[in-house]
Design an enzyme around this catalytic site. Sequence first.
Site, PDB file in Angstrom:
ATOM      1  N   ILE A  14      -9.861  21.626 -42.427  1.00 18.96           N
ATOM      2  CA  ILE A  14      -8.443  21.909 -42.635  1.00 18.96           C
ATOM      3  C   ILE A  14      -7.961  22.986 -41.663  1.00 18.96           C
ATOM      4  O   ILE A  14      -6.842  22.919 -41.132  1.00 18.96           O
ATOM      5  CB  ILE A  14      -8.175  22.323 -44.091  1.00 18.96           C
ATOM      6  CG1 ILE A  14      -8.603  21.203 -45.048  1.00 18.96           C
ATOM      7  CG2 ILE A  14      -6.691  22.636 -44.297  1.00 18.96           C
ATOM      8  CD1 ILE A  14      -7.908  19.881 -44.799  1.00 18.96           C
ATOM      9  N   ARG A  36     -18.338  32.498 -41.947  1.00 14.05           N
ATOM     10  CA  ARG A  36     -19.600  33.082 -42.415  1.00 14.05           C
ATOM     11  C   ARG A  36     -20.630  33.123 -41.296  1.00 14.05           C
ATOM     12  O   ARG A  36     -21.399  34.061 -41.175  1.00 14.05           O
ATOM     13  CB  ARG A  36     -20.141  32.296 -43.606  1.00 14.05           C
ATOM     14  CG  ARG A  36     -19.336  32.467 -44.890  1.00 14.05           C
ATOM     15  CD  ARG A  36     -19.891  31.602 -45.999  1.00 14.05           C
ATOM     16  NE  ARG A  36     -19.837  30.179 -45.657  1.00 14.05           N
ATOM     17  CZ  ARG A  36     -20.340  29.201 -46.401  1.00 14.05           C
ATOM     18  NH1 ARG A  36     -20.974  29.488 -47.519  1.00 14.05           N
ATOM     19  NH2 ARG A  36     -20.237  27.947 -46.023  1.00 14.05           N
ATOM     20  N   TYR A  57     -15.781  38.316 -42.865  1.00 19.47           N
ATOM     21  CA  TYR A  57     -14.330  38.382 -42.993  1.00 19.47           C
ATOM     22  C   TYR A  57     -13.747  39.788 -42.925  1.00 19.47           C
ATOM     23  O   TYR A  57     -12.544  39.950 -42.715  1.00 19.47           O
ATOM     24  CB  TYR A  57     -13.908  37.715 -44.301  1.00 19.47           C
ATOM     25  CG  TYR A  57     -14.462  36.314 -44.447  1.00 19.47           C
ATOM     26  CD1 TYR A  57     -14.319  35.381 -43.422  1.00 19.47           C
ATOM     27  CD2 TYR A  57     -15.138  35.919 -45.603  1.00 19.47           C
ATOM     28  CE1 TYR A  57     -14.835  34.101 -43.531  1.00 19.47           C
ATOM     29  CE2 TYR A  57     -15.663  34.641 -45.725  1.00 19.47           C
ATOM     30  CZ  TYR A  57     -15.509  33.736 -44.697  1.00 19.47           C
ATOM     31  OH  TYR A  57     -16.020  32.472 -44.798  1.00 19.47           O
ATOM     32  N   HIS A  78     -10.775  31.867 -52.889  1.00 19.48           N
ATOM     33  CA  HIS A  78      -9.424  32.236 -52.496  1.00 19.48           C
ATOM     34  C   HIS A  78      -8.979  33.570 -53.080  1.00 19.48           C
ATOM     35  O   HIS A  78      -8.389  34.401 -52.368  1.00 19.48           O
ATOM     36  CB  HIS A  78      -8.426  31.144 -52.914  1.00 19.48           C
ATOM     37  CG  HIS A  78      -8.566  29.889 -52.128  1.00 19.48           C
ATOM     38  ND1 HIS A  78      -7.834  28.748 -52.408  1.00 19.48           N
ATOM     39  CD2 HIS A  78      -9.356  29.566 -51.066  1.00 19.48           C
ATOM     40  CE1 HIS A  78      -8.164  27.793 -51.559  1.00 19.48           C
ATOM     41  NE2 HIS A  78      -9.088  28.266 -50.743  1.00 19.48           N
ATOM     42  N   LYS A  96      -3.998  25.433 -50.888  1.00 19.78           N
ATOM     43  CA  LYS A  96      -3.928  25.056 -52.288  1.00 19.78           C
ATOM     44  C   LYS A  96      -5.278  24.555 -52.778  1.00 19.78           C
ATOM     45  O   LYS A  96      -6.021  24.000 -51.943  1.00 19.78           O
ATOM     46  CB  LYS A  96      -2.844  23.993 -52.489  1.00 19.78           C
ATOM     47  CG  LYS A  96      -3.327  22.574 -52.170  1.00 19.78           C
ATOM     48  CD  LYS A  96      -2.344  21.733 -51.486  1.00 19.78           C
ATOM     49  CE  LYS A  96      -2.563  21.618 -50.034  1.00 19.78           C
ATOM     50  NZ  LYS A  96      -3.861  21.671 -49.473  1.00 19.78           N
ATOM     51  N   ARG A 164     -19.460  20.303 -52.848  1.00 14.92           N
ATOM     52  CA  ARG A 164     -18.375  21.208 -53.213  1.00 14.92           C
ATOM     53  C   ARG A 164     -17.349  20.556 -54.140  1.00 14.92           C
ATOM     54  O   ARG A 164     -16.910  21.151 -55.128  1.00 14.92           O
ATOM     55  CB  ARG A 164     -17.653  21.707 -51.952  1.00 14.92           C
ATOM     56  CG  ARG A 164     -16.514  22.683 -52.249  1.00 14.92           C
ATOM     57  CD  ARG A 164     -15.715  22.993 -51.002  1.00 14.92           C
ATOM     58  NE  ARG A 164     -15.032  21.837 -50.456  1.00 14.92           N
ATOM     59  CZ  ARG A 164     -13.900  21.340 -50.942  1.00 14.92           C
ATOM     60  NH1 ARG A 164     -13.329  21.891 -52.011  1.00 14.92           N
ATOM     61  NH2 ARG A 164     -13.328  20.284 -50.388  1.00 14.92           N
TER      62      ARG A 164
END
Length: 322
Positions: A14, A36, A57, A78, A96, A164
Amino acid sequence: MKTIRWGILGAGRISEQFVSDLQRVEGCAVTAVAARSLKSAQDFAERHNIAQALEGYQALYQHADVDIIYIATPHTCHFEQASAALNAGKHVLCEKPMTVSLQQSKQLADIAKANNCYLMEGMWTWFLPAIRQAQDWIAQGRIGAIKHIKADFGYPIEYHPRRREYDAELAGGSLFEMGIYPVALAWLLTGRAPNARQVMARHADNGVADDIIWQQDYGDCYASLATSFRCKQQNWAYIIGDEGYIAIPDFWRAHRAELYHLDEMVEHFEEHREGFGFQHQATAVCEDLRAGLIESQRVSLADSHAFQAEIADINAIIAEQQ
């Protein structure tokens, strides 16, 4: 025009699509990507000509040349990642579902407000021209009063308990992964929770719901919605009024909308776009930031809270049935 500097958190599929579409947005630049794995970040940066690749991050949260962070990681990451970014003073566009509970959604909104930072859930479908055209037809009275809403979104995904999409510990199941789209469309068109809801669900071997149909009664109209990992669904939306209806093929990534009176198509909208369609959402976010807004006027935080409340209610009904 002020250049909006983007940082990308997550180097998956994405993010690839989103960054590709950012190239079509005037007045923005991608300055860093974090993953990561440093190699994943470096490979991503090379493919998209991004100056900096970061391992982990934290450096992205603190990056001096990043205004807003786009988050595209598994759902259960998230909240933690968006919270960290907001607390570091970065604006956030989060894929989302932005969170996996109403409590998290409200808490994240409070964190954004406390830091005077922009926060939006990436419900990109709402920004697509075909969806906006459908809303215009409705507002013009072209289909009369809405009586039925039909929408589904499903693709077959092979089962594995640690995949996942199926992993219960990662908020697996088709409702969060794909069902968020029908949930959000019904909310966009009605702006309210239904008076009553009926749900039917099938479950994968590990117990997560992977095939769901739910019907909603709003008093003045009905919604029939579905999502599935078991089969390719039609993935169209139909908005049916007492004077006509609108058909939207592949509504979640809509290119087209068709307006019908009885059996005759009387108007047709087609977007001949390049890219995936994320550029419409990204353009709106950049405009909001230049205007000094800390909340989207299109996808509000109240809307995100509503998505979570709807999903929680559907999941509660499913749990009662098991």
